[in-house]
Design a protein around this motif. Structure first.
Motif: not given
Length: 554
Positions: A113-129, A156-168
């Motif tokens: 609890s009580n967690c700040d997540i700031v300036n995050i990039i999470c990249a996943g994977g893919s077998t063929s683009g 829980l606060n998430v600020t300034n984030f990017q999600f790339v090629c992820l299921d969720r």
């Protein structure tokens, strides 16, 4: 891991020199950093580095960064939580976004609890683009469970984030309350933000707030609400649709607000230079039962259905939205959904606006509403309707460029008032009223019925539809014998039902007594009104060409 049973405040900080300068790599299946809390005074901080997996397997690696509450933490500090931070961090595979090296979970919070997540990039994977299913989850938030006990993840606060090629991109799991995601985007993901499915949900899930979020090139939905929440809000979000199911999909009861969002479904070019079809739907509600929500100030352009209200939807309000170049602007398969006067579209195919129902007990009144049209010089003029404290519906004078106009209200086929645009009147045939006997008045001549029903032989006005009716009756009683009482009364379904009565003393022998009564009454379809006359001496009602005795309903 923090020492088990430790009752001292302890902090662990992992800080690098920057996401490009400091890269931590794991080649094993269960790599990553994990901290287990056993006391509320334990906290962890991660900053300025990249967590990379080089485990090259379709099964993926474990969690890049995991904060985990243990069973020792729960009794010691579940009511006093530490403050944790994750700042300027990247989680990815070793060879970049589009390969099968990926973390199963980038940032994994369990019971934290009580967690700040700031300036995050999470990249996943893919077998063929981008044309293959994306792999891995970005930020996962779940409560901790310890046998039959649990520890909620809160605030829980998430600020300034990017999600790339992820299921969720973001996963909202069990035992979670109070999550906000502000200023971020998701690209080449199946779903940008998703909740746990309701069939497997555990615990009471509360608020999810999303603002300034952009999602594009998805294969599922930008935001997917598949479980019950107390509240959900999406504000100032943009969804670039391609072949995905919906920009926002809500499939379980949640009071929701979707404000000032843009759903753009124009075709995109994708490898190998073929055009993809437009995205399916902008907002899709249902088919599970929805308690109600607001969709206001949004733009739907080039999608399959701008707003799809499935069979389970109910009480959803759509207003001040703009629709253009869609296969269908609004599909309403639900019940009691409302459409405001502010919606606009280019092809004119929108459900009719829901005119507010004018209800309210005498002395309370009701809210006003108005119709807008175009005046002779091309400028809008308005007709205002307000119910006064007595239940009367007042129509103000129209205005065109500030100049008062006549109070004529002209309605075309695009607008109908169920009650109030027609009237029924009848002229009495001169029935005899025995002394001291309440006698129903009948009406031999029915004029200007306008679709209303009047059973003349029974002396009844029968309501054709549920609504608020204004009823007026005027009866003239004549006699050659002096008496002391003349009266008329309105009955609803044969009962007084607190409706008004009028009684007068006659002027004397040979005098006529004119009595009038009026009321505003709510009737269901099939309800009826009758008028009864009474005299202490035998009399008769009087009718002539001047309509001395008559009734009218509007």
């Amino acid at each position: 891991m923090f020492p088990k049973g430790s009752q001292q405040a302890r902090t662990i900080t992992n800080r690098g020199q920057g996401t490009d300068a400091t890269v931590l790599r794991w080649k094993n299946a269960n790599g990553g950093i994990r901290y287990d809390f056993s006391y509320f005074g334990h906290s962890a901080h991660l900053a300025d580095l990249t967590l990379s997996t080089e485990y090259d397997n379709l099964a993926g690696s474990g969690s890049a960064y995991r904060l985990n509450s243990t069973s020792e933490f729960y009794p010691a500090g579940h009511r006093r939580v530490p403050y944790d931070t994750v700042r300027n961090v990247v989680t990815r595979g070793g060879l970049g976004a589009f390969n099968q090296q990926y973390w199963n979970k980038g940032i994994d919070l369990r019971g934290t609890s009580n967690c700040d997540i700031v300036n995050i990039i999470c990249a996943g994977g893919s077998t063929s683009g981008e044309n293959s299913p994306p792999l891995g989850d970005g930020i996962c938030i779940e409560g901790g469970t310890f046998g039959g006990d649990f520890s909620y993840g809160l605030l829980l606060n998430v600020t300034n984030f990017q999600f790339v090629c992820l299921d969720r991109g973001h996963y909202y799991g069990d035992y979670v309350q109070g999550v906000s995601l502000v200023n971020g985007n998701a690209v080449y993901c199946r779903t940008g933000i998703a909740t746990v499915e309701n069939a497997t949900r555990k615990g009471v899930l509360a608020q999810l707030y999303v603002a300034n979020f952009q999602a594009g090139l998805l294969t599922g939905s930008g935001i997917e609400i598949l479980t019950e929440l107390f509240t959900f809000a999406a504000i100032n979000c943009t969804f670039f649709m391609k072949r995905n199911l919906a920009g926002i999909r809500i499939d379980h009861p949640v009071p929701f607000q979707i404000h000032h969002c843009w759903f753009q479904g124009d075709t995109f070019l994708e490898p190998p230079n073929t055009k993809a079809p437009p995205g399916s739907n902008g907002v899709q509600i249902g088919p599970a039962l929805i308690a109600g929500g607001m969709i206001t100030g949004c733009v739907f352009a080039g999608v399959g259905a701008g707003v799809l209200l499935s069979a389970g939807s109910a009480g959803v309000t759509v207003d001040n939205c703009r629709f253009r170049v869609n296969d269908a602007n609004v599909v309403d398969l639900g019940s009691r959904n409302n459409f405001g006067l502010g919606n606009t579209c280019e092809d004119g195919t929108l459900p009719p606006a829901t005119v507010p129902e004018m209800t309210g007990a005498p002395g309370q009144g009701s809210r006003p509403f108005r119709f807008s049209s175009i005046g002779n010089v091309g400028t809008p003029f308005y007709t205002n309707f307000t119910q006064d404290s007595g239940g009367n519906l007042l129509i103000s004078a129209d205005r065109d460029s500030g100049t008062p106009r006549s109070s004529l209200v002209k309605l075309d086929g695009a607008l109908q008032l169920q009650v109030g645009s027609n009237f029924a009147s009848g002229r009495h045939n001169g029935v005899s009223v025995p002394a001291n006997t309440a006698t129903n008045v009948t009406w031999s001549t029915i004029e200007d019925t306008g679709g209303y029903r009047n059973a003349g032989a029974q002396g009844r006005f029968i309501a054709p539809a549920t609504g608020l009716y204004s009823f007026t009756a005027s009866v003239c009683l004549g006699t050659e014998t002096a008496g002391s009482l003349r009266s008329i009364i309105v009955l609803k379904n044969g009962s007084t039902a607190d409706l008004p009565a009028v009684a007068h003393l006659p002027a004397g022998s040979g005098a006529n007594t004119q009595l009038s009564v009026s009321c505003t009454v709510r009737l269901n379809a099939g309800d009826y009104l009758t008028v009864q006359a009474f005299s202490d001496v035998a009399t008769s009602t009087v009718a002539n060409e001047g309509y001395t005795s008559m009734m009218r309903v509007s």
